[in-house]
Structure formats: C-alpha cells, structure tokens
Design a protein around this motif. Sequence first.
Motif: not given
Length: 334
Positions: A247-252, A259-267, A274-277, A296-299
């Motif tokens: 649950r990720i809210t009001e964050s940056v 060339n960052m790694r971790g695209f699969r982790r980001l996906e 389950i919550e993003s705003r 990223p998803p909506s939110g």
Amino acid sequence: MDRRLFMGVAGLYPVIALLPSSFQAQGGQTPQGNEIVLAGEYGFEQQSIRNLQPGATIDARNAAFTLANSRNNDPSAMMGCDEGPLPVNRYPVVIRNCPGVHFVGGRFDGQVPLTSDWRDTYCNSAALLVRDGTTDATIEGVRARRCWDGIRFAEHADGFRLKGCWLSEIRDDAVENDYLLSGIIEDCLFDGCFSGISLDPASNERDGTEETVRIEGSLIRMHAFLSKGEITHQAPIKAVDQSPRLRITESVFALAAANMRGFRRLERTWRLTIESRDNVLLWLPDEPIPSALPLPPSGFKLLTGADARKHWNKAHLQWIVAHQDVVRFSDEML
C-alpha cells in the motif's frame, strides 16, 4: 557490579539506563523505569539489548554509533572486505526479544566504502538490527549514513513501524525486510540508496503473500554505485512474487540512473500494489525513459528531467526543515 561497569555508570563510558532484569547492554546500567537511555559516543562498541519488558523505550537521541563493515578502505577481488587491519562494527545496535519496543533517535555514522565494487564490499551489515521476538517495534527519528543496510528487520520482528527516519548514502538496502514481515514505513527520507526496501528472501522458502507493507508519506531517492563493473542502482523496492502486498500513499520514488537495474522488480512492485494514491515517480536523468521501464499504476504522477529534479529538491528540503528533531551530523548545516 565490577569496576568497569561502575565506571561506565559514573560517566567514563557512554551512559545506559537499563530496566531491572533486562539483558546488560555494554557500558553500565542504572534502573530508570521502563526505559533505557543511550548517550554519548559508542564508537565501535556494539550495543546488544534484549529481553526488555513489553513496551519499553530506548532513548538514543543523544547517542552516536560508528558502523564499519570492511577491514580495508578499498575492498577488491584481490583483497575482500574481510581482509585487512581496520576494525569493524557491522551491527552497532542489535535489539532482540523486546516486543513493542520504541527506539528513538540515534546517529549512525558509517565507514562503508562507497567507490569499491558492490560484490567486493558485500560483508553483511546494518546500522540497526531488530530480530528474535521484537514484534510491533517502533523505530523513530534514526539518522544513518554510509551504511551497508540501514535498518534490518529479521525473524520474528512482525508488525514493525519505521517513522521519521533519515537514511542516506546506503550501499545496499535502506530497509531490509527479507523475512517478508508486515510493517509500516512512514514519513521517512531515504536520500540516496542502491536499493530502497528489500522484500526478497533470496533462496529461502518464505511466503509473504498474506502480509502487507505500507509506505506512507516517504521519499526514496536511488543513487548509482559501482556494482558488478557498472555504475547503477536497483529498484526502489526489491520485490519477488512471494513478497508482501503493498500500500503506497503520498510517497515519492526517484530513479537516478538511466541504466538502472531491476526492471522486473519494478514490474512486480506495481503488480503487488493493492493501494496507490497521491504518489510521484521521478525520472531524474535527462535521458529519455527507456521503453522497457515498467510504468506505475494509477495513483502515481510521472515527472521527468528538470521537472523531476525540481520536485525532488523541494520535497527533500521540506522534509528536512519539518524534521528538526532528527539529529544531524556536524557537517550538515540544515
């Protein structure tokens, strides 16, 4: 009480006030209610605290610790971090079997090499290690820099709450939660880390799919370090399929290396959310966002380049100004 402990209480060693019947942290003891007070410069002396009464407070607002994970200043394939004459203090503070503990403050100054390769510098370490029955712990107002991991929650440390902590120049994980525990990361500033929050049990067969990690009002900026021959960084959250729901809210979240790694982790991070705003994803480089980068998803609002850097600088300054109670290092003006 022997002479060494007595002199510690008298002030020749850092002051520690301990609960009766609790484990003796190094440096002396004085009963003072349901509270431990850590004060002074502990240097390379580890503080191991265990078996406190439920709900105890550890007041470390006037305490300073030194963290070092490498026995030499420039570990390499020829001379790893376990070789050399330098002292190490890989876990300056360890808290065991202290349910409901409230740890407040503490300044952790790390000496982890910042320019050597990640794999050669990997002698495991964390500024603060919480484990072994320390459930429902609150960690608040910690200032740590130049560490390997910042704060680590290990086995049987469920229900943690990390609040108002400032971690910077972290060579690996700002927060390691590889036991896939439920917890809250609230109002924190992770200002330059190779990996933000680790939720990766590696080869261990752990399942956190019934757990939840909440990230609220927090700022996470990635920083590129040398890793396996490349200057790069990982994803803000190191997630696997078995990681807790998010649950990720009001964050940056701020991505710093093109060339960052971790695209699969980001996906996976976006898939587990389950919550993003009211969040912002910042692409700090001037280079275009790679087409393969999972969005990223909506939110989440997406900013790039100069707009992203401006947003981060403003949010970063606002956080620091709003948290004057978090201890500073002597070379920090704000």
